[in-house]
Design an enzyme around this catalytic site. Structure first.
Site, PDB file in Angstrom:
ATOM      1  N   THR A   1      43.239  56.793  37.380  1.00 37.78           N
ATOM      2  CA  THR A   1      42.150  56.632  38.349  1.00 37.78           C
ATOM      3  C   THR A   1      41.314  57.896  38.568  1.00 37.78           C
ATOM      4  O   THR A   1      40.441  57.908  39.429  1.00 37.78           O
ATOM      5  CB  THR A   1      42.716  56.184  39.718  1.00 37.78           C
ATOM      6  OG1 THR A   1      43.700  57.137  40.131  1.00 37.78           O
ATOM      7  CG2 THR A   1      43.319  54.805  39.654  1.00 37.78           C
TER       8      THR A   1
ATOM      9  N   THR B   1      37.637  47.260  39.001  1.00 40.43           N
ATOM     10  CA  THR B   1      36.766  48.162  39.761  1.00 40.43           C
ATOM     11  C   THR B   1      35.279  47.829  39.649  1.00 40.43           C
ATOM     12  O   THR B   1      34.839  47.244  38.647  1.00 40.43           O
ATOM     13  CB  THR B   1      36.993  49.608  39.232  1.00 40.43           C
ATOM     14  OG1 THR B   1      35.995  50.466  39.768  1.00 40.43           O
ATOM     15  CG2 THR B   1      36.930  49.686  37.724  1.00 40.43           C
TER      16      THR B   1
ATOM     17  N   TYR C   1      36.039  56.150  32.686  1.00 42.60           N
ATOM     18  CA  TYR C   1      36.929  55.371  33.554  1.00 42.60           C
ATOM     19  C   TYR C   1      36.508  53.895  33.574  1.00 42.60           C
ATOM     20  O   TYR C   1      37.325  53.000  33.351  1.00 42.60           O
ATOM     21  CB  TYR C   1      36.918  55.963  34.970  1.00 42.60           C
ATOM     22  CG  TYR C   1      37.567  55.103  36.023  1.00 42.60           C
ATOM     23  CD1 TYR C   1      38.957  54.954  36.080  1.00 42.60           C
ATOM     24  CD2 TYR C   1      36.796  54.427  36.978  1.00 42.60           C
ATOM     25  CE1 TYR C   1      39.546  54.156  37.056  1.00 42.60           C
ATOM     26  CE2 TYR C   1      37.384  53.638  37.949  1.00 42.60           C
ATOM     27  CZ  TYR C   1      38.750  53.503  37.987  1.00 42.60           C
ATOM     28  OH  TYR C   1      39.334  52.712  38.954  1.00 42.60           O
TER      29      TYR C   1
ATOM     30  N   LYS D   1      38.575  50.659  32.190  1.00 41.63           N
ATOM     31  CA  LYS D   1      38.963  49.557  33.091  1.00 41.63           C
ATOM     32  C   LYS D   1      38.400  48.230  32.563  1.00 41.63           C
ATOM     33  O   LYS D   1      39.051  47.191  32.663  1.00 41.63           O
ATOM     34  CB  LYS D   1      38.462  49.826  34.508  1.00 41.63           C
ATOM     35  CG  LYS D   1      39.166  50.975  35.230  1.00 41.63           C
ATOM     36  CD  LYS D   1      40.648  50.707  35.503  1.00 41.63           C
ATOM     37  CE  LYS D   1      40.876  49.604  36.500  1.00 41.63           C
ATOM     38  NZ  LYS D   1      42.325  49.402  36.770  1.00 41.63           N
TER      39      LYS D   1
ATOM     40  N   TRP E   1      35.766  51.425  46.360  1.00 39.12           N
ATOM     41  CA  TRP E   1      35.818  52.370  47.487  1.00 39.12           C
ATOM     42  C   TRP E   1      37.108  52.213  48.292  1.00 39.12           C
ATOM     43  O   TRP E   1      37.094  52.064  49.513  1.00 39.12           O
ATOM     44  CB  TRP E   1      34.592  52.191  48.384  1.00 39.12           C
ATOM     45  CG  TRP E   1      33.280  52.550  47.744  1.00 39.12           C
ATOM     46  CD1 TRP E   1      32.981  52.573  46.411  1.00 39.12           C
ATOM     47  CD2 TRP E   1      32.077  52.947  48.420  1.00 39.12           C
ATOM     48  NE1 TRP E   1      31.668  52.958  46.226  1.00 39.12           N
ATOM     49  CE2 TRP E   1      31.096  53.183  47.434  1.00 39.12           C
ATOM     50  CE3 TRP E   1      31.738  53.103  49.765  1.00 39.12           C
ATOM     51  CZ2 TRP E   1      29.800  53.582  47.764  1.00 39.12           C
ATOM     52  CZ3 TRP E   1      30.433  53.492  50.088  1.00 39.12           C
ATOM     53  CH2 TRP E   1      29.488  53.730  49.090  1.00 39.12           C
TER      54      TRP E   1
HETATM   55  N1  LIG Z   1      40.734  54.113  44.468  1.00 42.68           N
HETATM   56  C1  LIG Z   1      39.610  53.407  44.392  1.00 42.68           C
HETATM   57  O1  LIG Z   1      38.609  53.714  45.050  1.00 42.68           O
HETATM   58  C2  LIG Z   1      39.550  52.178  43.533  1.00 42.68           C
HETATM   59  C3  LIG Z   1      38.358  51.433  43.507  1.00 42.68           C
HETATM   60  C4  LIG Z   1      38.305  50.289  42.723  1.00 42.68           C
HETATM   61  C5  LIG Z   1      39.400  49.903  41.995  1.00 42.68           C
HETATM   62  N2  LIG Z   1      40.529  50.642  42.021  1.00 42.68           N
HETATM   63  C6  LIG Z   1      41.660  50.195  41.207  1.00 42.68           C
HETATM   64  O2  LIG Z   1      42.733  49.887  42.065  1.00 42.68           O
HETATM   65  C7  LIG Z   1      43.968  50.114  41.397  1.00 42.68           C
HETATM   66  C8  LIG Z   1      44.858  50.966  42.271  1.00 42.68           C
HETATM   67  O3  LIG Z   1      44.175  52.166  42.568  1.00 42.68           O
HETATM   68  P1  LIG Z   1      44.786  53.215  43.581  1.00 42.68           P
HETATM   69  O4  LIG Z   1      43.648  53.735  44.394  1.00 42.68           O
HETATM   70  O5  LIG Z   1      45.982  52.637  44.251  1.00 42.68           O
HETATM   71  O6  LIG Z   1      45.211  54.341  42.550  1.00 42.68           O
HETATM   72  P2  LIG Z   1      46.060  55.662  42.807  1.00 42.68           P
HETATM   73  O7  LIG Z   1      46.340  55.838  44.251  1.00 42.68           O
HETATM   74  O8  LIG Z   1      45.366  56.721  42.054  1.00 42.68           O
HETATM   75  O9  LIG Z   1      47.430  55.315  42.090  1.00 42.68           O
HETATM   76  C9  LIG Z   1      47.490  55.127  40.728  1.00 42.68           C
HETATM   77  C10 LIG Z   1      48.876  54.715  40.392  1.00 42.68           C
HETATM   78  O10 LIG Z   1      48.934  54.556  38.986  1.00 42.68           O
HETATM   79  C11 LIG Z   1      50.079  55.192  38.518  1.00 42.68           C
HETATM   80  N3  LIG Z   1      49.920  55.660  37.156  1.00 42.68           N
HETATM   81  C12 LIG Z   1      48.957  56.452  36.657  1.00 42.68           C
HETATM   82  N4  LIG Z   1      49.170  56.684  35.363  1.00 42.68           N
HETATM   83  C13 LIG Z   1      50.312  56.004  35.042  1.00 42.68           C
HETATM   84  C14 LIG Z   1      51.063  55.844  33.870  1.00 42.68           C
HETATM   85  N5  LIG Z   1      50.721  56.455  32.727  1.00 42.68           N
HETATM   86  N6  LIG Z   1      52.171  55.081  33.899  1.00 42.68           N
HETATM   87  C15 LIG Z   1      52.554  54.492  35.030  1.00 42.68           C
HETATM   88  N7  LIG Z   1      51.892  54.605  36.182  1.00 42.68           N
HETATM   89  C16 LIG Z   1      50.774  55.345  36.188  1.00 42.68           C
HETATM   90  C17 LIG Z   1      50.318  56.351  39.463  1.00 42.68           C
HETATM   91  O11 LIG Z   1      51.654  56.704  39.374  1.00 42.68           O
HETATM   92  P3  LIG Z   1      52.276  58.035  40.020  1.00 42.68           P
HETATM   93  O12 LIG Z   1      52.561  57.660  41.428  1.00 42.68           O
HETATM   94  O13 LIG Z   1      53.490  58.258  39.188  1.00 42.68           O
HETATM   95  O14 LIG Z   1      51.232  59.112  39.872  1.00 42.68           O
HETATM   96  C18 LIG Z   1      49.943  55.721  40.787  1.00 42.68           C
HETATM   97  O15 LIG Z   1      51.048  55.038  41.325  1.00 42.68           O
HETATM   98  C19 LIG Z   1      43.606  50.749  40.067  1.00 42.68           C
HETATM   99  O16 LIG Z   1      43.597  49.751  39.078  1.00 42.68           O
HETATM  100  C20 LIG Z   1      42.199  51.250  40.263  1.00 42.68           C
HETATM  101  O17 LIG Z   1      41.501  51.279  39.039  1.00 42.68           O
HETATM  102  C21 LIG Z   1      40.646  51.758  42.786  1.00 42.68           C
END
Ligand SMILES: NC(=O)c1ccc[n+]([C@@H]2O[C@H](COP(=O)([O-])OP(=O)(O)OC[C@H]3O[C@@H](n4cnc5c(N)ncnc54)[C@H](OP(=O)(O)O)[C@@H]3O)[C@@H](O)[C@H]2O)c1
Length: 301
Positions: free
Chosen positions: A62, A101, A125, A129, A150
């Site tokens: 992310t 996303t 990114y 995705k 967001w």
């Molecule tokens: N944040 C945003 O604003 C946003 C917006 C739109 C969509 N999304 C989508 O929502 C989803 C969740 O996002 P989030 O905000 O919860 O993300 P986040 O807080 O950055 O967490 C990402 C998670 O992915 C895990 N991860 C990363 N690389 C990995 C790997 N190689 N193998 C296994 N696990 C891995 C991390 O594990 P660790 O705990 O071990 O680091 C963490 O648990 C994602 O699909 C993201 O694309 C997010």
């Protein structure tokens, strides 16, 4: 109901655990170091071996800006990793929910994006995705692609927490005012995902439940508007007042370009699932309150 969720420390994974607990839903997290999405065969084995009704892929690469310098790794995790998760779910006859996303769009449209609007990611990114969306849809016919935007929460790293941190030392913060979207609480998103999973279990043959859905908070604002709400709420709870100076995207250059229009139209989610995520302002105020009044509870984030 039992959910198999990838990721443990991530915002959405932690929100699923918390909201699952209050909804009486068992949530099993598969995460590093046990499973790494860069190792698809281990991922597949772990998912196939884990009992659960629906698989939710909440793990992702992310780091939007860092991805520009690590495109292969981002693709491994967001493309190939997502494919492995979806294929393993299919192998064991289960639906998969892939979190995606707003960054799959270029943001040039002058209205909120609908699910079938043309995609056109601006950066690595978003491209990875999008590759994940296609891979998941190909690997498992019983897929839901839930596009969020967001996302913030009391956990991990996000804009709301960054603003609260800056507000500890600054009287004024310049924040981008020409990008628009809907701040989305990971906790509200988790409630929505749990409700969706219940329907997927109850109506496995209902074809309308599958496909792409936009799932963001209701109403829209700019990052500057979001920041202003955060600082007003923080000040109401005793923090120093912080002024928001609206700036343009051009004044805040980042390695990865962001869509100017990140507004997603979540009408399909309402029509098909009967779900509407709350208007963004109340949950944002609640999150500020939680972080300021009970910071210990979320310390491990
Ligand atoms: N944040 C945003 O604003 C946003 C917006 C739109 C969509 N999304 C989508 O929502 C989803 C969740 O996002 P989030 O905000 O919860 O993300 P986040 O807080 O950055 O967490 C990402 C998670 O992915 C895990 N991860 C990363 N690389 C990995 C790997 N190689 N193998 C296994 N696990 C891995 C991390 O594990 P660790 O705990 O071990 O680091 C963490 O648990 C994602 O699909 C993201 O694309 C997010």
């Amino acid at each position: 109901m039992r959910l198999v969720v990838t990721g443990r420390k991530g915002q959405v994974a932690r929100a699923l655990v918390e909201r699952g607990r209050s909804a009486g839903v068992e949530v099993v997290c598969l995460a590093r170091p046990e499973i790494d999405l860069t190792e698809p065969e281990f991922v597949a084995r772990a998912i196939e071996a884990t009992r659960g009704d629906v698989v939710i892929n909440a793990a992702a690469y992310t780091a939007v800006d860092k991805a520009e310098a690590e495109p292969e790794l981002a693709m491994q995790v967001n493309g190939e990793g997502a494919r492995a998760v979806a294929a393993a779910a299919a192998m064991t006859g289960r639906p998969v929910v892939q979190i995606s996303t707003d960054y799959v769009f270029d943001g040039a449209l002058d209205r909120p994006y609908r699910e079938d609007d043309p995609v056109g990611p601006l950066g690595v990114y978003g491209r990875t995705k999008l590759a994940g969306e296609i891979a998941v849809a190909t690997a498992n016919p019983r897929h839901v692609i839930a596009r969020a935007a967001w996302v913030y929460s009391p956990f991990g790293h996000n804009f709301l927490k960054t603003m609260l941190r800056l507000g500890l030392t600054r009287d004024e913060v310049g924040v981008v005012a020409d990008q628009w979207g809907a701040p989305t609480s990971a906790l509200d998103l988790a409630d929505g995902l749990i409700a969706m999973a219940r329907r997927l279990i109850a109506e496995p043959d209902n074809a309308s439940l599958y496909g792409v859905f936009h799932a963001t908070g209701s109403l829209y604002t700019s990052w500057a508007g979001f920041a202003a709400t955060i600082f007003v709420q923080a000040a109401a709870l005793g923090r120093r007042p912080v002024a928001v100076t609206p700036i343009s995207t051009a004044q805040y250059p980042t390695p990865a370009a962001r869509p100017a229009n990140s507004r997603l139209d979540s009408g399909k989610l309402r029509r098909v699932y009967g779900l509407t995520l709350p208007e963004w302002r109340g949950p944002a105020q609640d999150c500020v309150k939680r972080l300021i009044l009970s910071p210990e509870a979320d310390k491990q984030s």
